[in-house]
Design a protein around this motif. Structure first.
Motif, PDB file in Angstrom:
ATOM      1  N   ASP A 185      -9.551   2.738   2.945  1.00  0.00           N
ATOM      2  CA  ASP A 185      -8.406   3.092   2.100  1.00  0.00           C
ATOM      3  C   ASP A 185      -8.204   2.158   0.914  1.00  0.00           C
ATOM      4  OD1 ASP A 185      -7.634   5.388   3.642  1.00  0.00           O
ATOM      5  OD2 ASP A 185      -6.830   4.016   5.144  1.00  0.00           O
ATOM      6  N   GLN A 186      -9.182   1.304   0.624  1.00  0.00           N
ATOM      7  CA  GLN A 186      -9.120   0.446  -0.555  1.00  0.00           C
ATOM      8  C   GLN A 186     -10.182   0.894  -1.555  1.00  0.00           C
ATOM      9  OE1 GLN A 186      -6.955  -1.986  -1.239  1.00  0.00           O
ATOM     10  NE2 GLN A 186      -5.892  -1.799   0.717  1.00  0.00           N
ATOM     11  N   PRO A 187      -9.870   0.916  -2.878  1.00  0.00           N
ATOM     12  CA  PRO A 187     -10.897   1.261  -3.866  1.00  0.00           C
ATOM     13  C   PRO A 187     -12.131   0.383  -3.700  1.00  0.00           C
ATOM     14  CG  PRO A 187      -8.736   1.154  -4.894  1.00  0.00           C
ATOM     15  CD  PRO A 187      -8.568   0.625  -3.491  1.00  0.00           C
ATOM     16  N   SER A 226     -14.309   7.020   2.301  1.00  0.00           N
ATOM     17  CA  SER A 226     -13.894   8.269   1.667  1.00  0.00           C
ATOM     18  C   SER A 226     -14.588   8.389   0.315  1.00  0.00           C
ATOM     19  CB  SER A 226     -12.375   8.307   1.475  1.00  0.00           C
ATOM     20  OG  SER A 226     -11.710   8.238   2.719  1.00  0.00           O
ATOM     21  N   THR A 244       0.847  -1.185   0.000  1.00  0.00           N
ATOM     22  CA  THR A 244       0.000   0.000   0.000  1.00  0.00           C
ATOM     23  C   THR A 244       0.886   1.240   0.000  1.00  0.00           C
ATOM     24  OG1 THR A 244      -0.146   0.299   2.402  1.00  0.00           O
ATOM     25  CG2 THR A 244      -1.653  -1.305   1.402  1.00  0.00           C
ATOM     26  N   ASN A 261     -17.004   2.991  -8.121  1.00  0.00           N
ATOM     27  CA  ASN A 261     -17.169   4.289  -8.760  1.00  0.00           C
ATOM     28  C   ASN A 261     -18.627   4.438  -9.180  1.00  0.00           C
ATOM     29  OD1 ASN A 261     -14.416   4.582  -8.463  1.00  0.00           O
ATOM     30  ND2 ASN A 261     -13.943   4.185 -10.613  1.00  0.00           N
ATOM     31  N   THR A 283     -13.066  15.742  -1.478  1.00  0.00           N
ATOM     32  CA  THR A 283     -13.154  14.451  -0.792  1.00  0.00           C
ATOM     33  C   THR A 283     -13.841  14.641   0.551  1.00  0.00           C
ATOM     34  OG1 THR A 283     -11.146  13.598  -1.854  1.00  0.00           O
ATOM     35  CG2 THR A 283     -11.886  12.485   0.152  1.00  0.00           C
ATOM     36  N   LYS A 320     -15.831   8.544  -6.617  1.00  0.00           N
ATOM     37  CA  LYS A 320     -14.947   7.408  -6.368  1.00  0.00           C
ATOM     38  C   LYS A 320     -14.965   7.119  -4.867  1.00  0.00           C
ATOM     39  CE  LYS A 320     -11.910   8.409 -10.276  1.00  0.00           C
ATOM     40  NZ  LYS A 320     -10.524   8.706 -10.725  1.00  0.00           N
ATOM     41  N   TYR A 328     -13.795   4.891  -1.499  1.00  0.00           N
ATOM     42  CA  TYR A 328     -12.727   4.075  -0.927  1.00  0.00           C
ATOM     43  C   TYR A 328     -13.192   3.609   0.453  1.00  0.00           C
ATOM     44  CZ  TYR A 328      -9.945   6.243  -4.582  1.00  0.00           C
ATOM     45  OH  TYR A 328      -9.471   6.670  -5.793  1.00  0.00           O
TER      46      TYR A 328
END
Length: 420
Positions: free
Chosen positions: A388-390, A374, A77, A393, A305, A383, A385
């Motif tokens: 902290d991972q995608p 996020s 990461t 979308n 964001t 987008k 997350y």
């Protein structure tokens, strides 16, 4: 990228290791050294080898058992190497040397190696993403405070107290030097069931202030330090805990250091004028009530964001997040835990619902767990997350995003903070 290692630990093993190295031969730098040791400590040692010297070791509780099979996943990461052992989150070893320099993976020691694979992208899906990412920041952890602390600023931190914890500390220090002045020393002592607050100035400790310890071994916690004109206001798990009067101007604080027996997951410093009852600052709102309705400062725009942290109660069924433009809902997210898990996305425009979107690579939202969500907005899409991972979308169906001015959150959720 991710590295997958599978094998078995022989019953007579005294340890093994995995090195992420510059080169195949001995001597060059090793950005990441992962070394379970059964003899002596029965711990996992993590370290880096740089410029001919080993750096400071980080030790963790042993997750491996002699005579048993194991799977280890090392996910690269931005922050560090995220390690999972037998599908469980183990640790995050923060980068000391850029991972781009790694050219070889070396496995050594007393183990039976069955496979080692390097993938271009981490295999997320149900295998390793069934619960939120938990980042354990390496201790001692130092957070720089540029320009010092000022009234209206807030420090948010969360983590877990290990079962074997004796104590941990949070120091608001004037510089990185170990003998520097410490305007605020926050020290839960679980072995004494007390919490000590103090100030270290001119190489001397002041008079201790002692309180009943509010932390429990094995349990998650959240701490909020609010900087006021005369004092630090401290909240633990959303409840007012105590105030600590300034003995030293907070403007001198240049560093926040966390150390001791604690699994630290996040530490954030936010600044801005006081709002309301002093537990709200801009751009963050701490422990807002649910249902929550709030104005998005300045309205939504490209490259904006919004971060939402919270937890899902154990009996939760669902909660929802709406981005509003008047009566229109350009984005509706319905997070469902029961009777089945799903994350439904849609828009309510011109009085009708559009087509639902449900496809996901993974779903980290489930009862009893904390989360970080996020939402990043650009000119074409949202987008998301998760931890902290995608996550997913969502293409804009409502073009003038500047008209999106309201955020609504409702349902079975406890909010820690919202950061605009």
């Amino acid at each position: 990228m991710a590295v997958y290692v599978q094998g078995s630990v022989p019953k007579d093993s005294n340890g093994f290791g995995v090195d992420f190295a510059f080169a195949k031969y001995q001597g060059p730098d090793i950005p990441f050294h992962f070394n379970p040791r059964f003899s002596w400590w029965n711990k996992v040692v993590l370290n880096s080898f740089e410029s001919g010297r080993w750096r400071k070791e980080e030790k963790r509780k042993m997750p491996f058992r002699k005579g048993e099979h194991f799977k280890v996943i090392f996910m690269v990461t931005e922050a560090g190497y995220q390690i999972l052992v037998n599908r469980k989150k183990f640790y995050v070893f923060r980068h000391r040397i850029p991972p781009q320099s790694v050219r070889f993976i070396k496995v050594f020691g007393n183990l039976e190696l069955q496979s080692l694979n390097v993938t271009a992208e981490p295999m997320i899906g149900n295998l390793i993403m069934t619960s939120p990412e938990i980042y354990h920041l390496a201790l001692p952890y130092d957070q720089t405070v540029l320009g010092g602390l000022h009234p209206g600023m807030t420090i948010y931190m969360n983590g877990t107290v290990p079962e074997e914890s004796d104590s941990f500390s949070v120091d608001f220090a004037c510089c990185q030097h170990r003998r520097a002045d410490i305007p605020l020393h926050f020290n839960p002592r679980l072995f004494q069931e007390t919490l000590v607050l103090n100030t270290y100035q001119s190489h001397r400790w002041g008079k201790e202030e002692k309180l009943q310890n509010p932390f429990q071994k094995g349990e998650h916690f959240e701490i909020i330090f609010i900087v006021n004109e005369a004092e630090y206001q401290i909240l633990v798990n959303g409840n007012p805990f105590c105030n600590y009067s300034h003995r030293f101007p907070p403007q001198g604080v240049q560093l926040i250091r966390v150390d001791g027996d604690v699994d630290l997951q996040s530490l954030n410093v936010t600044g801005g004028p006081k709002m309301g009852n002093t537990i709200m600052t801009s751009p963050a709102i701490y422990h807002p009530p649910v249902p929550y309705t709030g104005d998005i400062p300045g309205g939504l725009g490209a490259e904006r964001t919004i971060t939402v942290r919270g937890s899902i109660p154990k009996n939760a069924k669902r909660f929802e997040i709406n981005f509003m433009a008047g009566q229109e809902i350009p984005l509706h997210i319905n997070l469902r835990m029961k009777p089945w898990r799903a994350v439904v996305r849609n828009s309510f425009l011109n009085g009708i619902w559009g087509n639902e979107e449900r496809n996901l690579t993974f779903n980290p939202f489930q009862p009893g767990l904390y989360f970080k969500l996020s939402i990043h907005c650009d000119n074409h899409e949202f987008k998301f997350y998760a931890n902290d991972q995608p996550f997913f979308n969502y293409t804009h169906r409502y073009v003038p995003i500047k008209h999106i001015r309201t955020l609504e959150i409702d349902g079975d959720v406890t909010l820690s903070y919202i950061k605009y």
